[in-house]
Write an enzyme that holds these catalytic residues in place. Sequence first.
Site, PDB file in Angstrom:
ATOM      1  N   HIS A 167       0.792  -1.231   0.000  1.00  0.00           N
ATOM      2  CA  HIS A 167       0.000   0.000   0.000  1.00  0.00           C
ATOM      3  C   HIS A 167       0.829   1.288   0.000  1.00  0.00           C
ATOM      4  CE1 HIS A 167       1.055  -0.133   4.234  1.00  0.00           C
ATOM      5  NE2 HIS A 167       0.784   1.151   4.270  1.00  0.00           N
TER       6      HIS A 167
HETATM    7  C1  UD1 Z   1      -1.997   5.375   5.992  1.00  0.00           C
HETATM    8  C2  UD1 Z   1      -0.685   5.839   6.635  1.00  0.00           C
HETATM    9  C3  UD1 Z   1       0.367   4.747   6.479  1.00  0.00           C
HETATM   10  C4  UD1 Z   1      -0.132   3.417   7.002  1.00  0.00           C
HETATM   11  C5  UD1 Z   1      -1.438   3.082   6.300  1.00  0.00           C
HETATM   12  C6  UD1 Z   1      -2.035   1.773   6.737  1.00  0.00           C
HETATM   13  C7  UD1 Z   1      -0.212   8.247   6.539  1.00  0.00           C
HETATM   14  C8  UD1 Z   1       0.630   9.274   5.919  1.00  0.00           C
HETATM   15  N1  UD1 Z   1      -0.169   7.018   5.981  1.00  0.00           N
HETATM   16  O1  UD1 Z   1      -1.776   5.236   4.595  1.00  0.00           O
HETATM   17  O2  UD1 Z   1       1.515   5.107   7.199  1.00  0.00           O
HETATM   18  O3  UD1 Z   1       0.827   2.416   6.782  1.00  0.00           O
HETATM   19  O4  UD1 Z   1      -2.372   4.143   6.575  1.00  0.00           O
HETATM   20  O5  UD1 Z   1      -3.131   1.465   5.953  1.00  0.00           O
HETATM   21  O6  UD1 Z   1      -0.877   8.514   7.515  1.00  0.00           O
HETATM   22  N2  UD1 Z   1      -9.141   4.761   1.812  1.00  0.00           N
HETATM   23  C9  UD1 Z   1     -10.377   4.189   1.765  1.00  0.00           C
HETATM   24  N3  UD1 Z   1     -10.947   3.808   2.950  1.00  0.00           N
HETATM   25  C10 UD1 Z   1     -10.348   4.009   4.152  1.00  0.00           C
HETATM   26  C11 UD1 Z   1      -9.088   4.613   4.169  1.00  0.00           C
HETATM   27  C12 UD1 Z   1      -8.496   4.977   3.006  1.00  0.00           C
HETATM   28  O7  UD1 Z   1     -10.955   3.986   0.706  1.00  0.00           O
HETATM   29  O8  UD1 Z   1     -10.926   3.642   5.191  1.00  0.00           O
HETATM   30  C13 UD1 Z   1      -8.496   5.141   0.542  1.00  0.00           C
HETATM   31  C14 UD1 Z   1      -8.824   6.551   0.116  1.00  0.00           C
HETATM   32  O9  UD1 Z   1      -8.897   6.570  -1.257  1.00  0.00           O
HETATM   33  C15 UD1 Z   1      -7.596   7.324   0.570  1.00  0.00           C
HETATM   34  C16 UD1 Z   1      -6.495   6.301   0.395  1.00  0.00           C
HETATM   35  O10 UD1 Z   1      -7.091   5.041   0.706  1.00  0.00           O
HETATM   36  O11 UD1 Z   1      -7.390   8.480  -0.145  1.00  0.00           O
HETATM   37  C17 UD1 Z   1      -5.306   6.518   1.280  1.00  0.00           C
HETATM   38  O12 UD1 Z   1      -5.689   6.646   2.658  1.00  0.00           O
HETATM   39  P1  UD1 Z   1      -4.785   7.504   3.651  1.00  0.00           P
HETATM   40  O13 UD1 Z   1      -5.345   7.470   5.018  1.00  0.00           O
HETATM   41  O14 UD1 Z   1      -4.530   8.854   3.063  1.00  0.00           O
HETATM   42  O15 UD1 Z   1      -3.385   6.761   3.620  1.00  0.00           O
HETATM   43  P2  UD1 Z   1      -2.982   5.207   3.574  1.00  0.00           P
HETATM   44  O16 UD1 Z   1      -2.422   4.917   2.229  1.00  0.00           O
HETATM   45  O17 UD1 Z   1      -4.078   4.317   4.073  1.00  0.00           O
END
Ligand code: UD1
Length: 362
Positions: free
Chosen positions: A204
């Site tokens: 991821h």
């Molecule tokens: C975040 C953390 C990362 C951690 C990871 C675990 C930061 C900078 N990154 O990354 O360190 O290893 O979590 O998963 O804080 N999304 C959904 N549903 C959700 C959450 C996210 O669809 O419940 C999608 C959305 O499109 C979102 C993308 O995933 O934009 C990324 O989510 P985000 O929280 O920005 O970062 P992660 O890649 O999950």
Amino acid sequence: MKIVNIVGARPNFMKIAPIHRKMQRSDFFNPILVHTGQHYDEKMSKTFFVELEMPEPDIYLGVGSGSHAEQTAAVMVKIEKYLQQEKPDVVVVVGDVNSTIAASLTAVKLGIKVAHVEAGLRSNDRTMPEEINRILTDSISEYLFVTEQSGYDNLIREGIAKEKIFFVGNVMIDSLIEHLEKASELNTLEEYGTADDFALMTLHRPSNVDNKNVLSQIFSALSEIQADLPVIFPIHPRTEKMLHHFGLEETVASMKNLHILQPLGYLPFLNLMSRAKLLLTDSGGIQEETTYLKIPCLTLRENTERPITIELGTNQLVGVEPENILKGYNKAMNGSFQNSQIPPLWDGNASQRILEILHKTD
Ligand code: UD1
């Protein structure tokens, strides 16, 4: 002692769970659980609360997704009002996600002490958002709880007073030890109908999944691995979105022994991890969990902030070049990690040590 425990994203839940539960049972602590809502899908959040037997959060900030600035700022604005009202003695943050730095920065400017669990880890790669979050959080924390010697050494090198640093072990391993038996009673593998011998993969990191070239390289190595050993791949929402965006769905669909699943809960994932022949991952926590379980781990990154997993454990840094991934795969399958060790203080008592230190220094 009034404590606000902060969770936001998936890897936070299993770290806060043992701390929060022990605080709830004690007469000394008054813990409040705040969920920022950084992760909000049922499979990325709610499931973990149920499985880890955590209470519903006392406060849910509901910040959701956004750019780094948007997400960090949204947590800050919302949590500031709450902290002003509650006036806790300490805010406890874990790991390195955007919610971690956002809550820390807000608390410290209100004169509230911050305790950072999993402090001091450094990849020395400042292009990783998590590295920035780690450095900044550590620099403003009053209590720095470290999981491994490198964490202690890094903080000393950065000029943090040694009185603030406590080597307590690993709270993620506390959760693993507590839930392993329950996880082993599940029939997760049978549910998905795969062979007994399999590899498990997670992916991821933006540096891996937001770049078409890198993602294609990883899948090129995976194509060979799955022809030899079936691969189970619970997919992160970010990765699913990017595979679609880059038009790589057909490449992936052509791999007959690659089983893509929706994100799994904590217990089913632990069940599969403990039974896998090896893990392929770019996660931080999985490098640690596989070291504890003595299962080989190929880390699809050029660096790690958790060097103990390589020094003592089962981890290999293989990067994203197919040739190196396959070399690592062969090494792992040849049983090269039989003499690996569990790192010091990864013994299930890290959360207890944290409570004792907070109590003593009140
Ligand atoms: C975040 C953390 C990362 C951690 C990871 C675990 C930061 C900078 N990154 O990354 O360190 O290893 O979590 O998963 O804080 N999304 C959904 N549903 C959700 C959450 C996210 O669809 O419940 C999608 C959305 O499109 C979102 C993308 O995933 O934009 C990324 O989510 P985000 O929280 O920005 O970062 P992660 O890649 O999950």
